[in-house]
Enzyme design. Sequence first.
Site, PDB file in Angstrom:
ATOM      1  N   ASN A  51       0.821  -1.217   0.000  1.00 17.63           N
ATOM      2  CA  ASN A  51       0.000   0.000   0.000  1.00 17.63           C
ATOM      3  C   ASN A  51       0.850   1.261   0.000  1.00 17.63           C
ATOM      4  O   ASN A  51       0.425   2.308  -0.503  1.00 17.63           O
ATOM      5  CB  ASN A  51      -0.941   0.021   1.209  1.00 17.63           C
ATOM      6  CG  ASN A  51      -2.069  -0.988   1.083  1.00 17.63           C
ATOM      7  OD1 ASN A  51      -2.374  -1.450  -0.012  1.00 17.63           O
ATOM      8  ND2 ASN A  51      -2.690  -1.334   2.191  1.00 17.63           N
ATOM      9  N   ASP A 104       2.299   1.420  -9.830  1.00 19.32           N
ATOM     10  CA  ASP A 104       0.944   0.869  -9.885  1.00 19.32           C
ATOM     11  C   ASP A 104       0.952  -0.564 -10.391  1.00 19.32           C
ATOM     12  O   ASP A 104       0.065  -1.358 -10.072  1.00 19.32           O
ATOM     13  CB  ASP A 104       0.072   1.749 -10.793  1.00 19.32           C
ATOM     14  CG  ASP A 104      -1.404   1.401 -10.704  1.00 19.32           C
ATOM     15  OD1 ASP A 104      -1.884   1.141  -9.585  1.00 19.32           O
ATOM     16  OD2 ASP A 104      -2.069   1.374 -11.745  1.00 19.32           O
ATOM     17  N   ARG A 112       1.923 -10.121  -3.348  1.00 17.01           N
ATOM     18  CA  ARG A 112       2.026 -11.577  -3.480  1.00 17.01           C
ATOM     19  C   ARG A 112       3.410 -12.070  -3.061  1.00 17.01           C
ATOM     20  O   ARG A 112       3.541 -13.148  -2.481  1.00 17.01           O
ATOM     21  CB  ARG A 112       1.714 -11.976  -4.923  1.00 17.01           C
ATOM     22  CG  ARG A 112       0.239 -11.798  -5.288  1.00 17.01           C
ATOM     23  CD  ARG A 112      -0.076 -12.265  -6.687  1.00 17.01           C
ATOM     24  NE  ARG A 112       0.431 -11.338  -7.701  1.00 17.01           N
ATOM     25  CZ  ARG A 112      -0.217 -10.256  -8.120  1.00 17.01           C
ATOM     26  NH1 ARG A 112      -1.386  -9.947  -7.583  1.00 17.01           N
ATOM     27  NH2 ARG A 112       0.303  -9.492  -9.078  1.00 17.01           N
ATOM     28  N   ASP A 125      -5.850   0.412  -4.033  1.00 18.17           N
ATOM     29  CA  ASP A 125      -5.257   0.596  -5.360  1.00 18.17           C
ATOM     30  C   ASP A 125      -6.272   1.163  -6.344  1.00 18.17           C
ATOM     31  O   ASP A 125      -6.056   2.215  -6.967  1.00 18.17           O
ATOM     32  CB  ASP A 125      -4.718  -0.747  -5.862  1.00 18.17           C
ATOM     33  CG  ASP A 125      -3.976  -0.633  -7.184  1.00 18.17           C
ATOM     34  OD1 ASP A 125      -3.820   0.494  -7.687  1.00 18.17           O
ATOM     35  OD2 ASP A 125      -3.561  -1.671  -7.719  1.00 18.17           O
ATOM     36  N   HIS A 126      -7.400   0.502  -6.485  1.00 13.82           N
ATOM     37  CA  HIS A 126      -8.399   0.933  -7.463  1.00 13.82           C
ATOM     38  C   HIS A 126      -9.093   2.224  -7.050  1.00 13.82           C
ATOM     39  O   HIS A 126      -9.505   3.018  -7.908  1.00 13.82           O
ATOM     40  CB  HIS A 126      -9.422  -0.176  -7.683  1.00 13.82           C
ATOM     41  CG  HIS A 126      -8.833  -1.398  -8.306  1.00 13.82           C
ATOM     42  ND1 HIS A 126      -9.410  -2.650  -8.231  1.00 13.82           N
ATOM     43  CD2 HIS A 126      -7.694  -1.570  -9.023  1.00 13.82           C
ATOM     44  CE1 HIS A 126      -8.653  -3.526  -8.860  1.00 13.82           C
ATOM     45  NE2 HIS A 126      -7.608  -2.891  -9.343  1.00 13.82           N
ATOM     46  N   ASP A 129      -6.788   4.900  -8.069  1.00  8.19           N
ATOM     47  CA  ASP A 129      -6.824   4.961  -9.540  1.00  8.19           C
ATOM     48  C   ASP A 129      -8.002   5.791 -10.029  1.00  8.19           C
ATOM     49  O   ASP A 129      -7.893   6.538 -11.012  1.00  8.19           O
ATOM     50  CB  ASP A 129      -6.901   3.553 -10.140  1.00  8.19           C
ATOM     51  CG  ASP A 129      -5.579   2.809 -10.070  1.00  8.19           C
ATOM     52  OD1 ASP A 129      -4.542   3.460  -9.827  1.00  8.19           O
ATOM     53  OD2 ASP A 129      -5.578   1.576 -10.254  1.00  8.19           O
TER      54      ASP A 129
END
Length: 386
Positions: A51, A104, A112, A125-126, A129
């Site tokens: 993050n 990004d 992961r 994240d989104h 965005d």
Amino acid sequence: MASYEYVSPEQLAGFDKYKYSAVDTNPLSLYIMHPFWNTIVKVFPTWLAPNLITFSGFLLVVFNFLLMAYFDPDFYASAPGYKHVPDWVWIVVGILNFIAYTLDGVDGKQARRTNSSTPLGELFDHGLDSWSCVYFVVTVYSIFGRGPSGVSVFVLYLLLWVVLFSFILSHWEKYNTGILFLPWGYDISQVTISFVYIVTAIVGVEAWYEPFLFNFLYRDLFTAMIIGCALCVTLPMSLLNFFRSYKNNTLKHNSVYEAMVPFFSPCLLFILSTAWILHSPSDILELHPRVFYFMVGTAFANITCQLIVCQMSSTRCPTLNWFLVPLFLVVLVVNFGVASHVESVLLYTLTALFTLAHIHYGVQVVKQLSSHFQIYPFSLRKPNSD
């Protein structure tokens, strides 16, 4: 209000069951960018929270927006006869834009890699965005700007909406199909624009005054690429993915009404903001284009974030967003006729309200989900490990 909980208990329960599902078919992303990101992510230390990478990329996008706002506040800097943006600024903006795009791309890989993937990470994240859309488009506008060689502020307003609807379309897909189909236009636009920024520093903005082909100017190419990508790539692929899910009987919402609910608020936002522009007694878009774009983009980001929360938690999307209420009242007042300075005050006040409300929404949602999943949003440590 400071501790208001925007995420309902039903949505928190939905987040517990959430599983990430995305499809990326873009050749540029699959064969060039992903191998590049797989190499870059190895540079980051394993203690670095994903993050934090996401947020750093977002801050770079905001910095580009503010930097260009300083050197080109009214979008006239690229017009003939005006003082142009210094070449070094274009280089900085181009490099930072590509770094932001890279960050990004690697944040999920870092998650992961460190076994720290959470629904909060995807939402964060989104969500950022969705707000980045307006920063990105408005910064790009400075390449051409307004004036005889540029694009009018109203045309740019319409192009901004093309980008905004293209963005929300992918999340509308996921709301209905349960799968996020990553749009092709994003990767292509980021790589292309980063390159164009650097080229602008080398050849100067005057190069964009010349016709690209016959009487077809570069500004026309810019406009055609945005509209063409949306109409010929993004929209057809979204409808195809939706139709496939319908044929396979895997749609999450069976009625047409429920499937289209996510479009109600953005469409009303478009109608109200356009009505304000068309009935403005002081021609508000010509007077304060950057602030008006930002106001619209921030309201859109809040609408989209609420949609993302709903599609991730498998809950119903709200029909209307409360941001539309003060916007409707302002448009109502403007239609009765107000002085130029009063209309400007209304725009700045509304923009400040939307910005503070959206930041509050984001902070509170992150706090809620962090507490729910018992994690620190910007650290890989667990709360019980202190």
